[in-house]
Scaffold this active site. Sequence first.
Site: not given
Ligand code: NDP
Length: 454
Positions: A16, A43-44, A49, A52, A102, A180-181, A184, A201, A207, A305, A438, A443
């Site tokens: 992107s 990736t997107c 995106c 997905k 692209y 997120y991933i 989803e 975990r 979070r 990224d 409405h 709303e």
């Molecule tokens: P995230 O960083 O959002 O989430 C990673 C998850 O993995 C967290 O819950 C984290 O836990 C957990 N984790 C990390 N390390 C470990 C470990 N060693 N053992 C167990 N659990 C672990 O990453 P994603 O891969 O989901 O997505 C990456 C990014 O891509 C997102 O942050 C977002 O910016 C983007 N994205 C956006 C989307 C959208 O706009 N709809 C869709 C998909 C991706 P903890 O919370 O405890 O750290």
Amino acid sequence: MTQQFDYDLVVIGAGSGGVRLSRMSAGRGARVAVVENRYLGGTCVNVGCVPKKLFVYGAHIHDELEDAAGYGWRLSTDHGQFDWPTLVANKNTEIERLNGIYRRLLEGAGVEIIEGTARLTDSHTLVVGDRVVTAERIAIATGGWPFLPNIPGKEYLLTSNEMFYLPQLPGEAVVWGGGYIAVEFAGILAGLGVRTTLIYRGDLFLRGFDDDVRQFVATEMRKKGVDLRFNVNIESVAPGERGYHLLLSDGSTLDTGLVMAATGRRPLTDGLGLDALGVAMDKQGYIQVNDDFQTSMPSVYALGDVIGTPQLTPVALAQAMVLSRRLYGDGQGSMDYKMIPTAVFCQPPIGTVGLTEAEARERTDNIKVFRTEFRPMKYTMSGRDERCLMKLVVDGDSDKVLGAHMVGADAGEIIQGLAVAIKAGATKADFDGTLGIHPTSAEEFVTMREPVAP
Ligand code: NDP
């Protein structure tokens, strides 16, 4: 611009950010090449995106079919029949179409596409295969890659990359992670009829999102049959009778047909030669840049990224436009990372912009929270037990709306509109003075009158 180099700008990575930077800069008269070793669109378009969202549409049809009965539709089978290979094949056709678009966009803008892997050898030179290319400026837009925790059996874990090309859908699956991933894909799998367990975990997934939103999504996902297991982690994976055998941190075991790790992503800088050149990176490997996207090596830039800013396509696009304008336009523009709206396409989806309630309370004591939850009209007749949440966080002193959060159908579409108003500084009085449309769910955002009791 100097002729002493082959190009004014060589961009590494045609995702992107890289494509937008290349096109905009070429459009401004720069001689541009983009180097890509995988697929156009990054990736997107290929493993993020776009596919997905197509899978989310596919998964949601399950609900639509169920809802149809209440509206008088009689379907030939209870839930219809779903064929995964058809979904994947049609998705692949669509992605190939986008890859072609692209390519045409780049070529049409006069950007040369160099296929291969780039390695920087000095501040103005890179090597791609047996070709040596020089550039006045180099921009790194190589993005990120899934990160896998180092556990026994790591080799059995799939990532989102492989999920998009899975030949068969198993009857049951485990999704590991709480971002997120993970949410989803848990929604996609469950919607497509896979018995899905999500293992996270921490106490509660997602979070960083508003706590109400996190709780609400957990409740709704459980209603849809997703087995959410919090405060537990995966210790090891081994082949098992049903596919894979997992040992969990609480000592329990789990057998499943597939394990997808969605445990975060890391910047993709392998092989670029940045260490040897001394380009500064942080502890997690993100390339460090200043406000002009310049790395510690002044002729080398980075965006998207790979620099650790929010990992969202619109952020990379905006960065590319700022950088191109600064380098080859009027030199103006800067990034504004405040009030970035975002959606999580879980089921039901989340839309959010601005501060969470907890973030707002950290900044000031005088916060008003407006909150409503209800069963959307459509489900009253279909009988679906799905609710919708809407929440506004307002500064009690200035009356400014600091954050808007929603869980429910079309949350991303609705929050995108509200984000304009909130970014422009809308007050709660502005919301109150806006008439509703409405009957819609949206709303409710302009009809919440009483703050929740502190
Ligand atoms: P995230 O960083 O959002 O989430 C990673 C998850 O993995 C967290 O819950 C984290 O836990 C957990 N984790 C990390 N390390 C470990 C470990 N060693 N053992 C167990 N659990 C672990 O990453 P994603 O891969 O989901 O997505 C990456 C990014 O891509 C997102 O942050 C977002 O910016 C983007 N994205 C956006 C989307 C959208 O706009 N709809 C869709 C998909 C991706 P903890 O919370 O405890 O750290």
